[in-house]
Design a protein around this motif. Structure first.
Motif, PDB file in Angstrom:
ATOM      1  N   GLU B  29      45.272  31.089  16.777  1.00 40.05           N
ATOM      2  CA  GLU B  29      45.250  30.135  15.663  1.00 40.05           C
ATOM      3  C   GLU B  29      43.842  29.554  15.490  1.00 40.05           C
ATOM      4  O   GLU B  29      43.306  29.509  14.376  1.00 40.05           O
ATOM      5  CB  GLU B  29      46.256  29.012  15.998  1.00 40.05           C
ATOM      6  N   SER B  30      43.253  29.151  16.624  1.00 41.18           N
ATOM      7  CA  SER B  30      41.931  28.517  16.540  1.00 41.18           C
ATOM      8  C   SER B  30      40.863  29.510  16.092  1.00 41.18           C
ATOM      9  O   SER B  30      39.947  29.172  15.353  1.00 41.18           O
ATOM     10  CB  SER B  30      41.554  27.910  17.898  1.00 41.18           C
ATOM     11  N   ARG B  31      41.043  30.764  16.523  1.00 38.24           N
ATOM     12  CA  ARG B  31      40.069  31.781  16.090  1.00 38.24           C
ATOM     13  C   ARG B  31      40.206  32.029  14.595  1.00 38.24           C
ATOM     14  O   ARG B  31      39.220  32.223  13.891  1.00 38.24           O
ATOM     15  CB  ARG B  31      40.274  33.075  16.883  1.00 38.24           C
ATOM     16  N   LYS B  32      41.455  31.991  14.130  1.00 35.79           N
ATOM     17  CA  LYS B  32      41.702  32.200  12.701  1.00 35.79           C
ATOM     18  C   LYS B  32      41.040  31.085  11.891  1.00 35.79           C
ATOM     19  O   LYS B  32      40.370  31.344  10.873  1.00 35.79           O
ATOM     20  CB  LYS B  32      43.219  32.200  12.471  1.00 35.79           C
ATOM     21  N   ASP B  33      41.232  29.852  12.371  1.00 28.03           N
ATOM     22  CA  ASP B  33      40.621  28.711  11.675  1.00 28.03           C
ATOM     23  C   ASP B  33      39.113  28.865  11.603  1.00 28.03           C
ATOM     24  O   ASP B  33      38.500  28.673  10.564  1.00 28.03           O
ATOM     25  CB  ASP B  33      40.952  27.398  12.413  1.00 28.03           C
ATOM     26  N   PHE B  34      38.552  29.242  12.758  1.00 23.64           N
ATOM     27  CA  PHE B  34      37.100  29.373  12.833  1.00 23.64           C
ATOM     28  C   PHE B  34      36.605  30.464  11.872  1.00 23.64           C
ATOM     29  O   PHE B  34      35.625  30.286  11.150  1.00 23.64           O
ATOM     30  CB  PHE B  34      36.685  29.686  14.273  1.00 23.64           C
ATOM     31  N   LEU B  39      33.850  31.909   6.911  1.00 23.07           N
ATOM     32  CA  LEU B  39      33.865  32.648   5.642  1.00 23.07           C
ATOM     33  C   LEU B  39      33.672  31.704   4.456  1.00 23.07           C
ATOM     34  O   LEU B  39      33.248  32.117   3.385  1.00 23.07           O
ATOM     35  CB  LEU B  39      35.185  33.404   5.489  1.00 23.07           C
ATOM     36  N   ALA B  40      33.966  30.422   4.677  1.00 17.82           N
ATOM     37  CA  ALA B  40      33.859  29.462   3.580  1.00 17.82           C
ATOM     38  C   ALA B  40      32.462  28.861   3.462  1.00 17.82           C
ATOM     39  O   ALA B  40      32.198  28.084   2.542  1.00 17.82           O
ATOM     40  CB  ALA B  40      34.888  28.347   3.783  1.00 17.82           C
ATOM     41  N   VAL B  41      31.567  29.214   4.368  1.00 16.43           N
ATOM     42  CA  VAL B  41      30.206  28.672   4.289  1.00 16.43           C
ATOM     43  C   VAL B  41      29.532  29.190   3.018  1.00 16.43           C
ATOM     44  O   VAL B  41      29.543  30.391   2.744  1.00 16.43           O
ATOM     45  CB  VAL B  41      29.378  29.088   5.523  1.00 16.43           C
ATOM     46  N   LYS B  42      28.969  28.244   2.228  1.00 15.57           N
ATOM     47  CA  LYS B  42      28.395  28.657   0.935  1.00 15.57           C
ATOM     48  C   LYS B  42      26.889  28.390   0.910  1.00 15.57           C
ATOM     49  O   LYS B  42      26.394  27.506   1.613  1.00 15.57           O
ATOM     50  CB  LYS B  42      29.064  27.857  -0.189  1.00 15.57           C
ATOM     51  N   ASP B  43      26.187  29.148   0.103  1.00 10.84           N
ATOM     52  CA  ASP B  43      24.764  28.860  -0.052  1.00 10.84           C
ATOM     53  C   ASP B  43      24.572  27.836  -1.182  1.00 10.84           C
ATOM     54  O   ASP B  43      25.540  27.330  -1.743  1.00 10.84           O
ATOM     55  CB  ASP B  43      23.975  30.151  -0.302  1.00 10.84           C
ATOM     56  N   GLU B  44      23.315  27.576  -1.564  1.00 14.33           N
ATOM     57  CA  GLU B  44      23.079  26.465  -2.500  1.00 14.33           C
ATOM     58  C   GLU B  44      23.649  26.722  -3.895  1.00 14.33           C
ATOM     59  O   GLU B  44      23.856  25.802  -4.662  1.00 14.33           O
ATOM     60  CB  GLU B  44      21.577  26.121  -2.557  1.00 14.33           C
ATOM     61  N   ARG B  47      27.796  30.343  -3.567  1.00 15.71           N
ATOM     62  CA  ARG B  47      28.356  31.667  -3.298  1.00 15.71           C
ATOM     63  C   ARG B  47      28.608  31.795  -1.795  1.00 15.71           C
ATOM     64  O   ARG B  47      27.828  31.271  -0.998  1.00 15.71           O
ATOM     65  CB  ARG B  47      27.376  32.752  -3.743  1.00 15.71           C
ATOM     66  N   PRO B  48      29.679  32.517  -1.408  1.00 15.93           N
ATOM     67  CA  PRO B  48      29.938  32.632   0.044  1.00 15.93           C
ATOM     68  C   PRO B  48      28.818  33.383   0.746  1.00 15.93           C
ATOM     69  O   PRO B  48      28.287  34.359   0.222  1.00 15.93           O
ATOM     70  CB  PRO B  48      31.249  33.402   0.112  1.00 15.93           C
ATOM     71  N   PHE B  49      28.469  32.899   1.883  1.00 13.74           N
ATOM     72  CA  PHE B  49      27.327  33.397   2.631  1.00 13.74           C
ATOM     73  C   PHE B  49      27.712  34.640   3.431  1.00 13.74           C
ATOM     74  O   PHE B  49      26.968  35.589   3.524  1.00 13.74           O
ATOM     75  CB  PHE B  49      26.886  32.286   3.585  1.00 13.74           C
ATOM     76  N   ILE B  50      28.931  34.551   4.035  1.00 14.27           N
ATOM     77  CA  ILE B  50      29.350  35.606   4.966  1.00 14.27           C
ATOM     78  C   ILE B  50      30.499  36.389   4.343  1.00 14.27           C
ATOM     79  O   ILE B  50      31.409  35.806   3.748  1.00 14.27           O
ATOM     80  CB  ILE B  50      29.815  34.983   6.294  1.00 14.27           C
ATOM     81  N   LEU B  68      26.605  39.819   6.162  1.00 18.35           N
ATOM     82  CA  LEU B  68      26.294  38.789   5.168  1.00 18.35           C
ATOM     83  C   LEU B  68      26.442  39.354   3.760  1.00 18.35           C
ATOM     84  O   LEU B  68      26.343  40.567   3.547  1.00 18.35           O
ATOM     85  CB  LEU B  68      24.862  38.303   5.372  1.00 18.35           C
ATOM     86  N   SER B  69      26.665  38.479   2.814  1.00 19.21           N
ATOM     87  CA  SER B  69      26.734  38.906   1.420  1.00 19.21           C
ATOM     88  C   SER B  69      25.368  39.422   0.994  1.00 19.21           C
ATOM     89  O   SER B  69      24.344  39.051   1.571  1.00 19.21           O
ATOM     90  CB  SER B  69      27.122  37.731   0.532  1.00 19.21           C
ATOM     91  N   SER B  70      25.393  40.250  -0.039  1.00 25.56           N
ATOM     92  CA  SER B  70      24.145  40.931  -0.373  1.00 25.56           C
ATOM     93  C   SER B  70      23.065  39.974  -0.891  1.00 25.56           C
ATOM     94  O   SER B  70      21.889  40.271  -0.802  1.00 25.56           O
ATOM     95  CB  SER B  70      24.423  42.029  -1.391  1.00 25.56           C
ATOM     96  N   TRP B  71      23.482  38.838  -1.436  1.00 25.33           N
ATOM     97  CA  TRP B  71      22.454  37.905  -1.922  1.00 25.33           C
ATOM     98  C   TRP B  71      21.925  36.999  -0.824  1.00 25.33           C
ATOM     99  O   TRP B  71      20.945  36.302  -1.011  1.00 25.33           O
ATOM    100  CB  TRP B  71      23.007  37.043  -3.072  1.00 25.33           C
ATOM    101  N   ALA B  72      22.616  37.000   0.317  1.00 16.48           N
ATOM    102  CA  ALA B  72      22.180  36.103   1.381  1.00 16.48           C
ATOM    103  C   ALA B  72      21.074  36.782   2.164  1.00 16.48           C
ATOM    104  O   ALA B  72      21.295  37.836   2.737  1.00 16.48           O
ATOM    105  CB  ALA B  72      23.346  35.787   2.299  1.00 16.48           C
ATOM    106  N   PRO B  73      19.889  36.221   2.164  1.00 17.72           N
ATOM    107  CA  PRO B  73      18.825  36.838   2.948  1.00 17.72           C
ATOM    108  C   PRO B  73      19.148  36.705   4.429  1.00 17.72           C
ATOM    109  O   PRO B  73      19.566  35.638   4.890  1.00 17.72           O
ATOM    110  CB  PRO B  73      17.589  36.029   2.575  1.00 17.72           C
ATOM    111  N   GLY B  74      18.977  37.796   5.149  1.00 17.23           N
ATOM    112  CA  GLY B  74      19.342  37.800   6.557  1.00 17.23           C
ATOM    113  C   GLY B  74      18.600  36.746   7.343  1.00 17.23           C
ATOM    114  O   GLY B  74      19.111  36.171   8.305  1.00 17.23           O
TER     115      GLY B  74
END
Lengths: 281, 465
Positions: B29-34, B39-44, B47-50, B68-74
């Motif tokens: 459960e805790s791993r799922k939450d994490f 996955l919900a981390v967004k950039d400025e 847009r989702p980052f991961i 990472l998403s293609s727009w997110a610079p590594g």
């Protein structure tokens, strides 16, 4: 013509050693197959071209050497399959190869016609029994040598490696001694002794009988007889100690080695130093 | 499209730090939450980052493998690292104990982890299983996609190659395993042998477990206080294991001693429990059958002189330790070899990943050329089949070299620039390198189409010839 045939298995055994050198697991399998192939060829030669019964004068001593090589290999293969210790082939094969080569080079030897005439069957049985017994003791000798080395390794805790067999090639496992266990080696040694002793006993008795016929006297302190009796006594003591007192391990192995050395002594003794005593001309 | 690994292991963090991370990831459960939080981390721009994530936790490491998403610079991975540090420690300054790998470094690191080259005990086999579990879990959560699927399969593959082609896992390095292996060197049918365990030590417990695992059925345990032995058996062994165990009284054990083939000693005694005079007559009663003594207690409980008795083999903790040390060295040497294999596998994966960038450009280029030919040729050739054939073969001929060039340049460092140049050159605006959410699916579709077309063309050309 027959003699040249001996070289085929001999060559295969020697060649198989070059195969064994690399550490590959798959190649090791080829080594085992080659040894078996050598044995099959040996057996074919034995059953197709051999005519031990039609013993004539002069006797081809090389045939008995060949027979010795065959029975040695036969015993090693039997034990190898029965005890799942294929690795003894590795140590027996050179002995067999040497035997075959000796068989190729050995000169014709005459056996005194007196014996051939009247005691042909007894003579044949004497030779065959002694050769079977000796071959069993030869195996016991080799197993004892492995035992002594392996035991020393375990006692001194030096060069002792523990490996995971699944991920190590067989030759390496053999070099590191992973496949040998002391109890099994000791058991094989004991079995060889138990089976070989009756053969050698009957063989020696027949030998004495033949010798009596040859010299017309039953007991004369002939060197060959003394040597044989000493050898017999060593094995008798060893067998008795094992059966009665449970002698085991290193001491038994050392006695096996000494016994076999005596066999070699007495054989070369009788053939080279006192051929006439052995009924040879 | 970048691969990012953030994590901490025995190499980067202290045990209490690793503990506090793994505690927060203990349950599914805790791993799922994490996973969902990351996955919900967004950039400025919101847009989702991961895009994809696999969470690996073992006793020695916690690792998050992300695509990472293609727009997110590594290089923006430190945002994620910062977030992770805050999540676990509530303090962004803690991010120093996390390591971070990007792209090729990340791929190599993951392959090393899977091949157990990064483990505390190099070559230990558990890590691969743990990695598989983590991956399956991510698949269940639909958190793993095309890139990570390929990455993990390649990692499992690499681990297998390392295991079979090097000797990293060949030599055992645990005392209990070594004890069983040594017994195999002495006894023929180990399963039938009787084992006596003196004491209640931890190392002894592991060894007994190993013996049971190997199939030994007669194992006897004794201790000065019988209650302690009973409690020890109750607490330390499973139900199936207990069936093979018998507790005997301490006063009886010496009488029964001749029956045992293996004696394991792991007590807290200050003095020798088994003395030379005890064993000397024993071996006669045993009719010289071999006796194997293992002393894994500190200070020693079995008189070392005993090893001099014929058919008695005594190994103490130092002897076994020395053998294990050897094996450790072998493993470390082999690890160097294994790293070469890992490098090769990582390069293969990176080549595959880079070639993903080129596919849309190639397709749009082909389409463009085809369109031009179509409009021009339809004026002169009436038969549709014949026209298609000519268009295809011309396209192939014209684009053969440019295609090779694009594929090649895509795996180079300035690949994106050359792709951009080609797009500008041919005015291929319909395809955007920074594609949207479903980019990879589109690419996939395009790639499939491209392959089908190519195969189709080949057969057609053969027919014409």
């Amino acid at each position: 013509m027959l003699k040249e045939l001996y070289l085929i298995p001999a060559f295969i055994y020697i060649f198989s050693y070059f195969i064994f050198l690399p550490k590959e697991k798959k190649i090791y399998k080829i080594f085992i197959y080659l040894i078996y192939a050598g044995f099959v060829i040996q057996s074919l030669i034995f059953f197709l071209f051999f005519d031990i019964k039609g013993l004539t004068v002069p006797v081809h001593i090389d045939r008995f050497v060949f027979f010795n090589a065959w029975i040695l290999m036969f015993i090693a293969v039997l034990f190898g399959i029965f005890y799942k210790v294929e690795y003894i082939l590795l140590f027996i094969a050179p002995l067999v190869a040497i035997n075959l080569i000796i068989g190729f080079f050995v000169p014709h030897v005459l056996i005194k016609p007196v014996i051939i005439g009247a005691y042909k069957t007894i003579l044949l049985t004497h030779i065959i029994l002694i050769l079977i017994g000796d071959s069993l003791f030869a195996l016991a000798f080799i197993v004892s040598l492995i035992y002594i080395f392996q035991e020393r390794k375990i006692k001194n805790k030096k060069n002792l490696k523990i490996l995971n067999l699944e991920s190590v090639s067989l030759p390496e496992a053999i070099r590191s001694g992973r496949r040998y266990n002391l109890e099994l080696l000791d058991n094989i040694n004991y079995q060889c002794l138990k089976i070989g002793f009756p053969f050698i006993t009957v063989g020696i008795v027949m030998g004495i009988y033949l010798s009596a016929a040859l010299f017309k006297i039953v007991i004369v302190a002939k060197p060959i007889e003394i040597m044989s009796l000493i050898t017999w006594l060593i094995y008798a003591v060893l067998l008795h100690e094992r059966m009665a007192k449970g002698l085991r391990g290193k001491k038994a192995a050392i006695l096996s080695v000494i016994g076999f050395l005596f066999i070699i002594f007495s054989l070369s003794f009788s053939f080279y130093l006192f051929p006439s005593f052995h009924g040879l001309e | 499209m970048d691969i990012l690994i953030i994590g901490l292991s025995h190499k980067s963090a202290e045990i209490h730090e690793r503990e506090s991370v793994s505690k927060k990831l203990l349950s599914l459960e805790s791993r799922k939450d994490f996973t969902n939080e990351l996955l919900a981390v967004k950039d400025e721009f919101g847009r989702p980052f991961i895009k994809e994530i696999v969470v690996l936790t073992t006793c020695n490491r916690s690792e998050f493998i992300m695509s990472l998403s293609s727009w997110a610079p590594g290089k923006g991975g430190h945002v994620v690292k910062n977030y992770v540090a805050k999540y676990f420690f509530g303090d962004a300054a803690k991010e120093d104990i996390f390591y971070m790998y990007l792209n090729e470094g990340a791929v190599k690191h993951l392959f090393c982890v899977a091949s157990s080259l990064d483990s505390m005990i190099v070559g230990e086999p558990q890590i691969l299983g743990q990695l598989k579990v983590a991956y399956n879990e991510a698949c269940g959560l639909k958190a793993s996609g095309q890139l990570l699927n390929k990455l993990f399969h390649k990692a499992f593959n690499c681990a297998k190659t390392v295991r079979t082609e090097t000797k990293v896992a060949a030599s055992p390095v645990s005392v209990s395993y070594a004890a069983v292996e040594l017994s195999k060197k002495i006894f023929n049918v180990l399963e039938e042998k009787k084992v006596l365990f003196l004491g209640t030590g931890e190392m002894g417990k592991l060894t007994v477990k190993h013996f049971i695992k190997y199939g030994l059925k007669n194992i006897y345990i004794t201790n000065r206080t019988k209650e302690k032995a009973l409690r020890f058996v109750e607490e330390s062994f499973g139900v199936a294991e207990k069936e093979q165990l018998n507790v005997i009284d301490f006063s009886e054990y010496y009488k029964l001693l001749p029956n045992f083939d293996i004696v394991l000693c792991s007590t807290g005694s200050e003095d020798y429990v088994l003395k030379y005079e005890d064993i000397k007559p024993l071996i006669k009663i045993r009719k010289q059958r071999p006796l194997f003594l293992i002393d894994i207690s500190m200070p020693r409980n079995i008189d070392p002189e005993i090893n001099k008795i014929p058919n008695v083999y005594l190994f103490d903790i130092d002897d076994i330790g020395r053998m294990i040390e050897n094996n450790m060295e072998i493993r470390n040497q082999e690890a160097e070899e294994a790293k070469k294999l890992v490098d090769i596998a990582a390069k293969e994966f990176m080549d595959w990943k880079e070639s993903l960038n080129a596919v849309p450009v190639i397709i749009s280029l082909r389409n463009k050329i085809k369109d031009i030919l179509e409009t021009e040729l339809s004026m002169h050739i009436g038969d549709k089949n014949e026209k298609d054939l000519i268009i295809n073969s011309l396209t192939n001929k014209i684009l053969h070299e440019p295609t090779m060039l694009i594929k090649k340049s895509s795996s180079e460092t300035d690949g994106v620039n050359s792709l951009k140049a080609i797009k500008a050159l041919f005015n291929l605006d319909s395809i955007d390198l920074t594609e949207d959410e479903n980019g990879i699916e589109k690419e996939n579709e395009a790639a499939r189409k491209y392959r089908l077309e190519a195969a189709d063309n080949k057969t057609k050309i053969k027919l014409v010839k």
